[in-house]
Scaffold this motif. Structure first.
Motif, PDB file in Angstrom:
ATOM      1  N   ALA A   1      37.930  50.349  48.387  1.00 19.46           N
ATOM      2  CA  ALA A   1      37.009  51.332  47.796  1.00 19.46           C
ATOM      3  C   ALA A   1      36.503  50.808  46.451  1.00 19.46           C
ATOM      4  N   GLY A   2      37.406  50.165  45.710  1.00 17.12           N
ATOM      5  CA  GLY A   2      37.019  49.548  44.431  1.00 17.12           C
ATOM      6  C   GLY A   2      35.992  48.448  44.640  1.00 17.12           C
ATOM      7  N   ARG A   3      36.230  47.599  45.650  1.00 17.48           N
ATOM      8  CA  ARG A   3      35.274  46.530  45.954  1.00 17.48           C
ATOM      9  C   ARG A   3      33.903  47.105  46.307  1.00 17.48           C
ATOM     10  N   THR A   4      33.927  48.204  47.078  1.00 18.96           N
ATOM     11  CA  THR A   4      32.660  48.830  47.493  1.00 18.96           C
ATOM     12  C   THR A   4      31.872  49.306  46.284  1.00 18.96           C
ATOM     13  N   GLU A   5      32.559  49.934  45.319  1.00 27.54           N
ATOM     14  CA  GLU A   5      31.877  50.400  44.098  1.00 27.54           C
ATOM     15  C   GLU A   5      31.374  49.208  43.277  1.00 27.54           C
ATOM     16  N   GLU A   6      32.188  48.157  43.234  1.00 29.06           N
ATOM     17  CA  GLU A   6      31.817  46.943  42.491  1.00 29.06           C
ATOM     18  C   GLU A   6      30.509  46.366  43.054  1.00 29.06           C
TER      19      GLU A   6
ATOM     20  N   LYS B   1      28.207  47.920  44.607  1.00 29.83           N
ATOM     21  CA  LYS B   1      27.065  48.793  44.282  1.00 29.83           C
ATOM     22  C   LYS B   1      26.659  48.660  42.816  1.00 29.83           C
ATOM     23  N   GLY B   2      27.482  47.952  42.028  1.00 33.33           N
ATOM     24  CA  GLY B   2      27.190  47.827  40.605  1.00 33.33           C
ATOM     25  C   GLY B   2      27.809  48.938  39.782  1.00 33.33           C
ATOM     26  N   ASN B   3      28.634  49.795  40.430  1.00 34.77           N
ATOM     27  CA  ASN B   3      29.303  50.892  39.709  1.00 34.77           C
ATOM     28  C   ASN B   3      30.618  50.364  39.132  1.00 34.77           C
ATOM     29  N   ILE B   4      30.514  49.596  38.063  1.00 33.70           N
ATOM     30  CA  ILE B   4      31.663  48.840  37.557  1.00 33.70           C
ATOM     31  C   ILE B   4      32.761  49.746  37.003  1.00 33.70           C
ATOM     32  N   ASP B   5      32.396  50.806  36.279  1.00 34.44           N
ATOM     33  CA  ASP B   5      33.421  51.703  35.719  1.00 34.44           C
ATOM     34  C   ASP B   5      34.198  52.412  36.829  1.00 34.44           C
ATOM     35  N   GLU B   6      33.496  52.835  37.883  1.00 34.48           N
ATOM     36  CA  GLU B   6      34.164  53.494  39.025  1.00 34.48           C
ATOM     37  C   GLU B   6      35.109  52.504  39.714  1.00 34.48           C
ATOM     38  N   ALA B   7      34.653  51.240  39.822  1.00 35.05           N
ATOM     39  CA  ALA B   7      35.478  50.201  40.452  1.00 35.05           C
ATOM     40  C   ALA B   7      36.761  49.985  39.650  1.00 35.05           C
ATOM     41  N   VAL B   8      36.621  49.913  38.319  1.00 35.13           N
ATOM     42  CA  VAL B   8      37.786  49.710  37.451  1.00 35.13           C
ATOM     43  C   VAL B   8      38.816  50.818  37.682  1.00 35.13           C
ATOM     44  N   ALA B   9      38.351  52.067  37.739  1.00 37.95           N
ATOM     45  CA  ALA B   9      39.265  53.210  37.943  1.00 37.95           C
ATOM     46  C   ALA B   9      40.005  53.087  39.275  1.00 37.95           C
ATOM     47  N   LEU B  10      39.289  52.673  40.343  1.00 35.94           N
ATOM     48  CA  LEU B  10      39.919  52.555  41.666  1.00 35.94           C
ATOM     49  C   LEU B  10      40.929  51.405  41.709  1.00 35.94           C
ATOM     50  N   PHE B  11      40.612  50.276  41.076  1.00 38.09           N
ATOM     51  CA  PHE B  11      41.569  49.161  41.053  1.00 38.09           C
ATOM     52  C   PHE B  11      42.819  49.549  40.264  1.00 38.09           C
ATOM     53  N   GLU B  12      42.613  50.300  39.169  1.00 37.85           N
ATOM     54  CA  GLU B  12      43.773  50.756  38.387  1.00 37.85           C
ATOM     55  C   GLU B  12      44.625  51.716  39.215  1.00 37.85           C
ATOM     56  N   ASP B  13      43.959  52.608  39.987  1.00 36.50           N
ATOM     57  CA  ASP B  13      44.693  53.520  40.880  1.00 36.50           C
ATOM     58  C   ASP B  13      45.446  52.739  41.961  1.00 36.50           C
ATOM     59  N   GLY B  14      44.810  51.674  42.445  1.00 31.16           N
ATOM     60  CA  GLY B  14      45.449  50.826  43.455  1.00 31.16           C
ATOM     61  C   GLY B  14      46.748  50.225  42.940  1.00 31.16           C
ATOM     62  N   CYS B  15      46.757  49.852  41.662  1.00 27.42           N
ATOM     63  CA  CYS B  15      47.981  49.305  41.048  1.00 27.42           C
ATOM     64  C   CYS B  15      49.054  50.388  40.913  1.00 27.42           C
ATOM     65  N   LYS B  16      48.612  51.597  40.572  1.00 28.51           N
ATOM     66  CA  LYS B  16      49.586  52.693  40.375  1.00 28.51           C
ATOM     67  C   LYS B  16      50.156  53.201  41.699  1.00 28.51           C
ATOM     68  N   ALA B  17      49.396  53.031  42.787  1.00 27.06           N
ATOM     69  CA  ALA B  17      49.777  53.638  44.077  1.00 27.06           C
ATOM     70  C   ALA B  17      51.071  53.076  44.653  1.00 27.06           C
ATOM     71  N   GLN B  18      51.404  51.827  44.304  1.00 33.21           N
ATOM     72  CA  GLN B  18      52.648  51.257  44.843  1.00 33.21           C
ATOM     73  C   GLN B  18      53.197  50.216  43.878  1.00 33.21           C
ATOM     74  N   GLN B  19      54.510  50.015  43.943  1.00 33.82           N
ATOM     75  CA  GLN B  19      55.145  49.009  43.075  1.00 33.82           C
ATOM     76  C   GLN B  19      55.889  47.948  43.881  1.00 33.82           C
ATOM     77  N   ALA B  20      55.903  48.103  45.205  1.00 34.95           N
ATOM     78  CA  ALA B  20      56.718  47.218  46.053  1.00 34.95           C
ATOM     79  C   ALA B  20      56.146  45.807  46.138  1.00 34.95           C
ATOM     80  N   TRP B  21      54.838  45.691  46.308  1.00 36.39           N
ATOM     81  CA  TRP B  21      54.219  44.370  46.442  1.00 36.39           C
ATOM     82  C   TRP B  21      53.449  44.051  45.167  1.00 36.39           C
ATOM     83  N   LYS B  22      54.099  43.295  44.281  1.00 40.82           N
ATOM     84  CA  LYS B  22      53.438  42.924  43.036  1.00 40.82           C
ATOM     85  C   LYS B  22      52.180  42.090  43.316  1.00 40.82           C
TER      86      LYS B  22
END
Length: 523
Positions: free
Chosen positions: A264-269, A271-292
């Motif tokens: 979803a972050g890549r999709t926003e990226e 489209k040029g929606n860079i701030d939205e992409a940043v938020a989704l990538f940050e959420d992706g990091c928060k969503a799990q801790q098992a696979w660094k």
């Protein structure tokens, strides 16, 4: 499970039961329960072809994220073991008019999928010809099985079994994947793979994968992931991205799944929606801790997002994190760290007291060899860093923008005038500095200066391709074809050469397919 005497066939656990359990395990995987997913599958990997296949598929996805040699080898060995499990349930002899049981049909499709994934791992290890040929025989064999099965399920001899939707989903995934991926290969590679007279039909492949992604069978997720990889990565690496992209709705099914948040972050990226992409990538990091390693994929994208915003210090921060935590490409991370520092004003303090000249000089030290070869992107970074070897370095004017071009990042900002103008300003400032420095020769296409290029021989073929693509946009078809062919035929042995060949093939294929259309790729 009835285990018969050695040399005779095993009794496959009931298909429906196996498929249901594998669907549950995949669901866990997509909702960030990675270890639990593997634990569910592990007990039956030696007796159930679907458990073996999905277990190996999860390991392969992990290998694709980590890019670690050990993970790739482990996934390859596990997939080979899965193929052997499938082999036990396949028909033993092949004669005309043979009727296959439902288990035998599923064994055929699982066997073909194992071969396809093993070939993908071979290609993943290297971008060179040897890998294409090594994986070639697996690809060919897999393709023949899919082709045969596809013809069979369309014939009047086919009797639908209770799990026919799963079987047909598996065949559609295979045929779709083949048509899509083979359509991307330049003809000379297809010839090496012995696909004489065969070329993939991109639109047919995409339509099969779209249908598969909207289904509810075991391969739906694989279809969705392959489509997402195609639309959000491959089209950009090959420089054939469509002008318009819409959300692929499939990630909504697993709203909090880290993998789908990433896409979803890549999709926003895109489209040029860079701030939205940043938020989704940050959420992706928060969503799990098992696979660094999954965090590292997000860090890589975050690094580029901040690059597009010209936030060089933030981009440096993510390059630094990657250089410390990820083993994917230490040389690339070191190069990017140095590149970001070199974009800061000369008199500005550097984070952690680091010095770009020192970092550039370290780049070659981190060169890695995969299957005896160095990855093309690392070779490129090492060649660029050569300028800093001398005691009086020949500085790179805009190394970040150059690497951004190589990863086709300019298409990301093309829809955002403020980002594009910002990059233009950076380029103009760099050009002014260059002109003010003594002894900087400029070079133009087909000018005597072309012969004077000392470091960057890739510049001319890349410039020809870009000019060709501009001509396509202006409807100057014949001129575009001439330039694209010149770029392909007149230049050899420069950085990232195979990538230029893929881009030229894609552009020429597009022109041939529909000369009146700007772009025939759509979602």
């Amino acid at each position: 499970v009835a285990l018969e005497s050695r040399g005779r066939s095993l009794s496959e656990p009931p298909l429906k039961e196996s498929l249901d359990q594998c669907m549950e395990a995949l669901d866990l995987f997509l909702n960030n329960h990675f270890s639990e997913s593997l634990e569910r599958l592990r007990p039956r990997v030696n007796d159930s072809m679907y458990h073996a296949l999905i277990y190996a598929t999860v390991l392969e996805m992990q290998a694709m994220m980590t890019f670690q040699h050990d993970d790739i080898t482990n996934a390859g060995n596990t997939m080979k073991g899965a193929q052997e499990v499938c082999q036990r349930y396949r028909r033993k002899t092949k004669s005309e008019g043979d009727s296959l049981s439902e288990v035998q049909l599923h064994a055929e499709v699982c066997y073909a999928e194992c071969q396809l994934q093993r070939a993908a791992l071979t290609f993943l290890q290297d971008e060179n010809m040897v890998s294409f040929i090594k994986g070639g025989m697996k690809v060919r064999n897999s393709y023949m099985i899919y082709k045969e099965l596809h013809a069979f399920v369309k014939s009047h001899n086919y009797v639908k079994g209770p799990s026919h939707l799963q079987l047909e989903g598996g065949i559609a995934f295979g045929i779709g994947a083949f048509n899509l991926t083979l359509s991307l290969f330049p003809p000379r590679i297809l010839r090496l793979l012995e696909f004489a007279g065969f070329s993939g039909d991109k639109e047919y492949g995409l339509s099969l994968l779209h249908d598969g992604a909207t289904g509810t069978n075991l391969r739906s997720m694989l279809c969705a992931l392959l489509l997402l990889c195609y639309y959000t990565f491959l089209t950009f690496i090959l420089g054939t991205a469509a002008r318009h992209h819409s959300h692929h709705s499939h990630h909504m099914i697993y709203c909090m799944g880290a993998i789908f948040l990433f896409f979803a972050g890549r999709t926003e990226e895109i489209k040029g929606n860079i701030d939205e992409a940043v938020a989704l990538f940050e959420d992706g990091c928060k969503a799990q801790q098992a696979w660094k390693q999954f965090h590292h994929m997000c860090y890589w994208e975050l690094m580029w997002c901040f690059t597009y915003k010209r936030a060089w210090r933030m981009a440096y921060f993510y390059a630094d994190l990657l250089s410390q935590e990820s083993r994917w490409s230490k040389a690339m991370y070191m190069y990017m760290k140095a590149a970001y520092l070199s974009m800061l004003p000369r008199d500005e303090a550097r984070p952690f007291g680091e010095d770009e000249v020192d970092l550039f000089r370290q780049v070659p030290r981190f060169k890695q060899r995969i299957a005896g070869k160095s990855p093309p992107t690392e070779k490129f970074a090492i060649r660029k860093a050569r300028r800093y070897k001398a005691s009086c370095p020949v500085r790179l004017p805009v190394p970040v923008l150059e690497m951004m071009y190589m990863w086709n990042g300019f298409s990301m900002i093309s829809k955002r005038p403020e980002l594009t103008e910002g990059m233009l300003q950076t380029l103009m400032d760099a050009e002014r500095s260059l002109l003010e420095s003594p002894g900087n020769a400029t070079c133009g296409l087909d000018s005597p200066h072309e012969k004077k290029i000392k470091f960057d021989h890739y510049l001319v073929p890349n410039s020809l391709v870009e000019l060709g693509l501009l001509y396509i946009d202006q409807g100057r078809r014949d001129e575009a074809i001439k330039l694209l062919r010149k770029a392909k035929q007149n230049y050899k042995d420069y950085s990232m050469e195979s990538r230029i060949h893929f881009r030229v093939h894609a552009a020429l294929a597009k022109l041939k397919a529909d000369p009146g259309e700007e772009d025939d790729t759509h979602l």
